[in-house]
Design an enzyme around this catalytic site. Structure first.
Site, PDB file in Angstrom:
ATOM      1  N   ASN A   1      10.988   3.264  -1.014  1.00 19.84           N
ATOM      2  CA  ASN A   1      10.761   2.004  -0.309  1.00 19.84           C
ATOM      3  C   ASN A   1      11.330   0.801  -1.048  1.00 19.84           C
ATOM      4  O   ASN A   1      10.987  -0.345  -0.747  1.00 19.84           O
ATOM      5  CB  ASN A   1       9.265   1.801  -0.037  1.00 19.84           C
ATOM      6  CG  ASN A   1       8.742   2.775   0.989  1.00 19.84           C
ATOM      7  OD1 ASN A   1       9.506   3.321   1.772  1.00 19.84           O
ATOM      8  ND2 ASN A   1       7.448   3.002   0.992  1.00 19.84           N
TER       9      ASN A   1
ATOM     10  N   ARG B   1       0.780  -1.242   0.000  1.00 21.49           N
ATOM     11  CA  ARG B   1       0.000   0.000   0.000  1.00 21.49           C
ATOM     12  C   ARG B   1       0.812   1.292   0.000  1.00 21.49           C
ATOM     13  O   ARG B   1       0.232   2.377   0.060  1.00 21.49           O
ATOM     14  CB  ARG B   1      -0.996   0.041   1.170  1.00 21.49           C
ATOM     15  CG  ARG B   1      -1.976  -1.104   1.138  1.00 21.49           C
ATOM     16  CD  ARG B   1      -3.212  -0.862   1.928  1.00 21.49           C
ATOM     17  NE  ARG B   1      -2.983  -0.494   3.301  1.00 21.49           N
ATOM     18  CZ  ARG B   1      -3.958  -0.139   4.121  1.00 21.49           C
ATOM     19  NH1 ARG B   1      -5.198  -0.138   3.711  1.00 21.49           N
ATOM     20  NH2 ARG B   1      -3.677   0.185   5.358  1.00 21.49           N
ATOM     21  N   ASP B   2       2.126   1.235  -0.083  1.00 20.00           N
ATOM     22  CA  ASP B   2       2.902   2.485  -0.133  1.00 20.00           C
ATOM     23  C   ASP B   2       4.190   2.272  -0.932  1.00 20.00           C
ATOM     24  O   ASP B   2       5.251   2.734  -0.546  1.00 20.00           O
ATOM     25  CB  ASP B   2       3.221   2.971   1.282  1.00 20.00           C
ATOM     26  CG  ASP B   2       3.734   4.415   1.303  1.00 20.00           C
ATOM     27  OD1 ASP B   2       3.414   5.177   0.357  1.00 20.00           O
ATOM     28  OD2 ASP B   2       4.458   4.777   2.250  1.00 20.00           O
ATOM     29  N   ILE B   3       4.070   1.587  -2.071  1.00 18.89           N
ATOM     30  CA  ILE B   3       5.266   1.318  -2.859  1.00 18.89           C
ATOM     31  C   ILE B   3       5.675   2.590  -3.610  1.00 18.89           C
ATOM     32  O   ILE B   3       4.841   3.275  -4.179  1.00 18.89           O
ATOM     33  CB  ILE B   3       5.059   0.114  -3.813  1.00 18.89           C
ATOM     34  CG1 ILE B   3       6.386  -0.453  -4.293  1.00 18.89           C
ATOM     35  CG2 ILE B   3       4.137   0.436  -4.961  1.00 18.89           C
ATOM     36  CD1 ILE B   3       7.193  -1.111  -3.232  1.00 18.89           C
TER      37      ILE B   3
END
Length: 91
Positions: free
Chosen positions: A43, A37-39
């Protein structure tokens, strides 16, 4: 990854390798019931031997499969924004 892309340009074969490794890592997480959910470039880490590591599962969503293996689960509320705005889909 952001720092590396700012420092130099990757060749096409290098870029394809990074993309394929990233996709494989995310697919493995999905098979385990984990949605990142936060690529984003910040990251994704590239090791000295060119292996991709996906970092920061802090806002990940754990499905039933993953929840059975861990007591970690992040509950979200409709309308609550959890992500990095610049990488969110417009919907």
């Amino acid at each position: 990854m952001r720092e590396l892309t700012d420092e130099r340009k990757f060749s096409l074969p290098e870029a394809v390798d990074i993309i394929l490794q990233s996709a494989a890592a995310l697919a493995a997480a999905h098979r385990a019931g984990v949605i990142h959910r936060d690529i984003k470039p910040e990251n994704i880490m590239l090791t000295q031997d060119s292996l991709v590591k996906i970092l920061d599962f802090g806002v990940a969503k754990f499905g039933d499969k993953a929840r059975q293996k861990s007591d970690l689960s992040m509950k979200t509320t409709p309308g609550l924004i959890i992500s990095t705005t610049a990488y969110m889909s417009p919907e």
